[in-house]
Design a protein around this motif. Structure first.
Motif, PDB file in Angstrom:
ATOM      1  N   GLU A  31       0.826  -1.212   0.000  1.00  0.00           N
ATOM      2  CA  GLU A  31       0.000   0.000   0.000  1.00  0.00           C
ATOM      3  C   GLU A  31       0.858   1.260   0.000  1.00  0.00           C
ATOM      4  N   GLU A  90       0.866   4.053  -2.861  1.00  0.00           N
ATOM      5  CA  GLU A  90       0.575   5.454  -2.519  1.00  0.00           C
ATOM      6  C   GLU A  90       1.720   6.371  -2.957  1.00  0.00           C
ATOM      7  N   ARG A 128       1.329   7.132  -6.510  1.00  0.00           N
ATOM      8  CA  ARG A 128       0.283   8.147  -6.734  1.00  0.00           C
ATOM      9  C   ARG A 128       0.831   9.548  -6.471  1.00  0.00           C
ATOM     10  N   GLU A 129       1.596   9.680  -5.391  1.00  0.00           N
ATOM     11  CA  GLU A 129       2.186  10.981  -5.062  1.00  0.00           C
ATOM     12  C   GLU A 129       3.183  11.409  -6.136  1.00  0.00           C
TER      13      GLU A 129
END
Length: 189
Positions: free
Chosen positions: A63, A67, A70-71
């Motif tokens: 995860e 994430e 995504r950042e």
């Protein structure tokens, strides 16, 4: 989940994490149970397979890496985002010796407890790669499956005592091969 069951599960995960860090993913379930001071049946009741244990152990890391991707998609240059995420993934996979072999197999095995997490992680990397391609800084003939395979290859290098000292240099070579401009760790002279 009851508090005592959660505590027991967390203890098993902590012990398993230490065992896998020391001995790799092939450490026996029996050895993990022994180290946790529980019976094998107790370990198997919580985690019926090695992959189920690994999925539970690695879930938060999957995860976090997803994430981060995504950042990175919205910050920094596409080139820096791709290389930074790739470096983070390789660094993480070397923490648990041998995990990349299981991850690579899980991609094609829909029955694997690791399948969904691995597919999600590969897709996150593929989005960064697509962004870099759109910016003209990554090779057009590399795809998400290639990127996932390169992570496994680079992690394998880190697991080899004779090659580990060269792992950072080889990471730069591979990153240069992915990038069109080849600017990572490369100086003209």
């Amino acid at each position: 989940m009851r508090a005592d069951a959660r505590k027991n599960r967390d203890h098993l995960l902590a012990v398993a994490g230490a065992a896998i860090t020391e001995q790799g993913v092939d450490v026996s379930m029996r050895d993990i149970a022994r180290r946790a001071d529980v019976g094998l049946a107790t370990l198997l009741r919580h985690f019926p397979t090695r992959e189920a244990l690994l999925e539970a152990l690695l879930h938060s890391s999957f995860e976090e890496l997803t994430e981060k991707a995504r950042e990175f998609e919205t910050s920094g240059s596409p080139e820096d985002a791709l290389v930074s995420w790739l470096r983070d993934c390789v660094g993480w996979t070397t923490e648990y010796r041998g995990v990349t072999v299981l991850m690579a197999a899980a991609i094609d095995d829909t029955e694997s407890a690791l399948h969904a997490s691995c597919v999600t992680l590969r897709a996150a990397g593929a989005r960064l790669l697509t962004r870099a391609k759109a910016a003209g800084v990554a090779r057009s003939d590399v795809d998400g499956a290639d990127l996932f395979a390169l992570i496994a290859m680079l992690a394998w290098l880190g697991d080899q005592p004779s090659l580990a000292p060269r792992a950072d240099h080889l990471f730069d070579v591979v990153a240069d091969a992915i990038l069109v401009r080849g600017a990572v760790g490369h100086t003209e002279g």
